[in-house]
Design a protein around this motif. Structure first.
Motif, short mmCIF file in Angstrom:
data_model
loop_
_atom_site.label_atom_id
_atom_site.label_comp_id
_atom_site.label_asym_id
_atom_site.label_seq_id
_atom_site.Cartn_x
_atom_site.Cartn_y
_atom_site.Cartn_z
N UNK A 61 59.16 20.89 18.87
CA UNK A 61 58.63 21.30 20.00
C UNK A 61 57.40 22.33 20.04
N UNK A 62 56.70 22.60 21.02
CA UNK A 62 55.71 23.44 20.92
C UNK A 62 55.00 23.63 22.19
N UNK A 63 54.35 24.69 22.54
CA UNK A 63 53.62 25.02 23.68
C UNK A 63 52.28 24.67 23.62
N UNK A 64 51.81 23.77 24.25
CA UNK A 64 50.14 23.65 24.11
C UNK A 64 49.49 24.16 25.29
N UNK A 65 48.38 24.80 25.05
CA UNK A 65 47.58 25.17 26.29
C UNK A 65 46.49 24.03 26.43
N UNK A 66 46.37 23.63 27.71
CA UNK A 66 45.61 22.63 27.90
C UNK A 66 44.89 22.91 29.18
N UNK A 67 43.87 23.33 29.23
CA UNK A 67 42.87 23.76 30.38
C UNK A 67 43.57 25.07 30.80
N UNK A 68 44.00 24.93 32.28
CA UNK A 68 44.70 26.18 32.64
C UNK A 68 46.22 26.19 32.94
N UNK A 69 46.55 24.99 32.06
CA UNK A 69 48.17 24.91 32.06
C UNK A 69 48.79 24.98 30.67
N UNK A 70 49.98 25.31 30.68
CA UNK A 70 50.93 25.13 29.47
C UNK A 70 51.62 23.92 29.58
N UNK A 71 51.70 23.08 28.48
CA UNK A 71 52.31 22.04 28.19
C UNK A 71 53.51 22.23 27.20
N UNK A 72 54.57 21.56 27.51
CA UNK A 72 55.73 21.52 26.51
C UNK A 72 55.68 20.44 25.98
N UNK A 73 55.34 20.32 24.49
CA UNK A 73 55.18 19.01 23.62
C UNK A 73 56.39 18.72 22.82
N UNK A 74 57.34 18.02 23.25
CA UNK A 74 58.49 17.69 22.30
C UNK A 74 58.61 16.29 21.69
N UNK A 75 58.82 16.13 20.45
CA UNK A 75 58.63 15.10 19.82
C UNK A 75 60.26 14.93 19.20
N UNK A 76 60.69 13.71 19.60
CA UNK A 76 62.18 13.18 19.03
C UNK A 76 61.89 12.07 18.00
N UNK A 77 62.42 12.21 16.84
CA UNK A 77 62.15 11.29 15.76
C UNK A 77 63.14 10.36 15.60
N UNK A 78 64.50 10.69 16.24
CA UNK A 78 65.64 9.67 16.10
C UNK A 78 66.78 10.06 16.87
N UNK A 79 67.82 9.29 17.24
CA UNK A 79 68.81 9.50 17.85
C UNK A 79 70.15 9.92 17.13
N UNK A 80 70.37 10.92 16.65
CA UNK A 80 71.64 11.23 15.63
C UNK A 80 72.35 12.06 16.53
N UNK A 81 73.53 12.57 15.76
CA UNK A 81 74.69 13.34 16.34
C UNK A 81 74.28 14.34 17.16
N UNK A 82 73.16 15.16 16.62
CA UNK A 82 72.59 16.30 16.81
C UNK A 82 71.51 16.18 18.04
N UNK A 83 70.85 14.95 18.34
CA UNK A 83 69.72 14.88 19.13
C UNK A 83 69.94 15.41 20.53
N UNK A 84 70.94 15.27 21.27
CA UNK A 84 71.19 15.91 22.53
C UNK A 84 70.98 17.34 22.55
N UNK A 85 71.59 17.93 21.59
CA UNK A 85 71.82 19.41 21.72
C UNK A 85 70.47 20.03 21.25
N UNK A 86 69.92 19.33 20.29
CA UNK A 86 68.49 19.92 19.92
C UNK A 86 67.43 19.63 21.15
#
Length: 425
Positions: A206-231
């Motif tokens: 995850x990361x915060x991206x500045x897009x124009x006058x807004x902040x965007x939360x970018x989240x990339x999920x690469x797979x669904x393992x036992x720790x995916x939900x907590x992460x």
């Protein structure tokens, strides 16, 4: 994991029922032979497989065929079981040797010892191909790129080899080398030697991206393992604390994984509505819905592509059908089947398709996939280049991400417009 122990108890009891029906001498011989594993696997499929007609195969006759020979080794018995499973014409119902099953369990638990590559078979040539090198892995550090073809592994040709068999060759003890013959963009093949390592596999980035006058939360999920939900929960909470105005959830190249994790993550985004419906071999349906525990109601756009499969499609389908998010990208893979994971008595394992699933709108996406709300295609070369440089994902160099930002901006613009009632006043 508790669920694995429960599955082991259930499958062991099934095998015991079958073996106990035999005469004492025959029973002892079967328990001490490779046939015990074959019978255990047969019983699981006989009881749980999603198609009660077994693809028009006489499954009782298959049992007789499996248990009649005297196998000289476990490997010979394993080969017979794999041949029997092929009759179901279901690539997701598959047997795994003890080594393969251990690696599979490590993956679903978020543990990996290897070189860090996601593999697939090229659809045109049936050649083993790198889908993506994993971040912070020996493969990425050595320069392996998405789209590289793997022609040999330690001198063994890979033509006709399954992804599972190739992964078995690549895995090994940390600190040991593996040599691969690679080919890139029709150039001359070249040799690359990688050193296996224990890889901590974060599945949420995850990361915060500045897009124009807004902040965007970018989240990339690469797979669904036992720790995916907590992460995922940590990522959403952290990004909200940084006052983001909306989110982009990137499910591209996510092959899926655990159903329970897909449901848990969907509930973080959806406050009310259905998530998925599963139907077993008897037609019994189970409806899974949101439970009012969503972490955010901020605008959301989801990115998908042809390698977004299984649990990724459950999540994307729920977000789309419940009108929680705009889906952007290309058609998803199209896998609408649910598997159970079954440990067998000798340490091997069996994945069995036990149900079909449908999106909240009732759509069966098997072999069809999910159609994005907004199609943003990218050439194969562009995709290979992008995924070879993970730092470019979710930036202006990522055309699909850029379209996702446009969708968020349109929602922010609508939020800033006065309602019709306000105008009339």
């Amino acid at each position: 994991m508790p669920s694995s122990r429960k599955a082991l108890l259930l499958t062991s009891s099934l095998a015991f029922v079958s073996i106990a029906a035999l005469a004492p001498i025959a029973r002892a011989a079967l328990q001490d032979s490779p046939k015990a594993t074959l019978d255990q696997a047969w019983q699981i499929i006989n009881r749980e497989y999603v198609d009660p007609d077994f693809n028009q195969v006489d499954w009782e006759q298959v049992r007789q065929t499996l248990l009649s020979p005297n196998y000289s080794s476990q490997e010979e018995a394993y080969a017979a079981l794999r041949e029997a499973l092929q009759q179901l014409n279901d690539p997701y119902t598959r047997f795994m040797s003890p080594t393969e099953f251990q690696a599979f369990q490590n993956q679903t638990r978020g543990e990996l010892v290897g070189v860090g590559m996601r593999l697939a078979l090229d659809g045109d040539t049936e050649t083993l191909m790198v889908v993506q090198p994993i971040e912070n892995s020996p493969a990425l550090e050595a320069g392996v790129q998405a789209g590289d073809l793997i022609l040999q592994i330690d001198g063994t040709p890979t033509q006709g080899m399954t992804v599972e068999a190739a992964a078995d060759l690549i895995r090994g003890e940390a600190g040991t080398p593996v040599q691969m013959l690679l080919q890139r963009n029709d150039t001359a093949p070249f040799v690359m030697t990688l050193t296996r390592a224990k890889i901590d596999v974060p599945v949420v980035h995850s990361a915060v991206r500045r897009e124009g006058g807004h902040s965007v939360g970018y989240i990339r999920l690469s797979q669904f393992n036992a720790h995916s939900a907590e992460q995922m929960q940590r990522a959403i909470t952290s990004l909200q604390s940084q006052q983001v105005d909306g989110f982009v959830l990137d499910l591209r190249n996510n092959p899926g994984g655990r159903l329970d994790q897909a449901v848990a993550i969907a509930r973080m985004w959806i406050s009310e509505g259905d998530i998925v419906r599963t139907v077993d071999r008897n037609g019994s349906a189970r409806q899974i819905a949101a439970d009012g525990t969503a972490l955010t109601e901020l605008p959301l756009t989801v990115l998908v592509n042809g390698n977004s499969a299984s649990a990724s499609e459950i999540l994307a389908g729920a977000l789309q059908d419940d009108h929680r998010a705009t889906v952007v990208g290309t058609q998803t893979f199209g896998k609408a089947l649910v598997q159970s994971v079954n440990p067998l008595g000798d340490g091997s394992g069996l994945n069995v398709t036990i149900a079909r699933y449908f999106t909240p709108s009732g759509l069966d996406i098997n072999h069809l996939g999910i159609a994005p709300d907004i199609v943003v295609d990218a050439s194969e070369d562009e995709q290979k280049e992008l995924w070879s440089h993970p730092e470019r994902l979710g930036t202006g160099e990522d055309v699909q991400y850029s379209q996702a930002i446009e969708q968020l901006q349109s929602q922010w613009g609508n939020q800033n417009q006065p309602s019709t009632a306000q105008v009339s006043r």
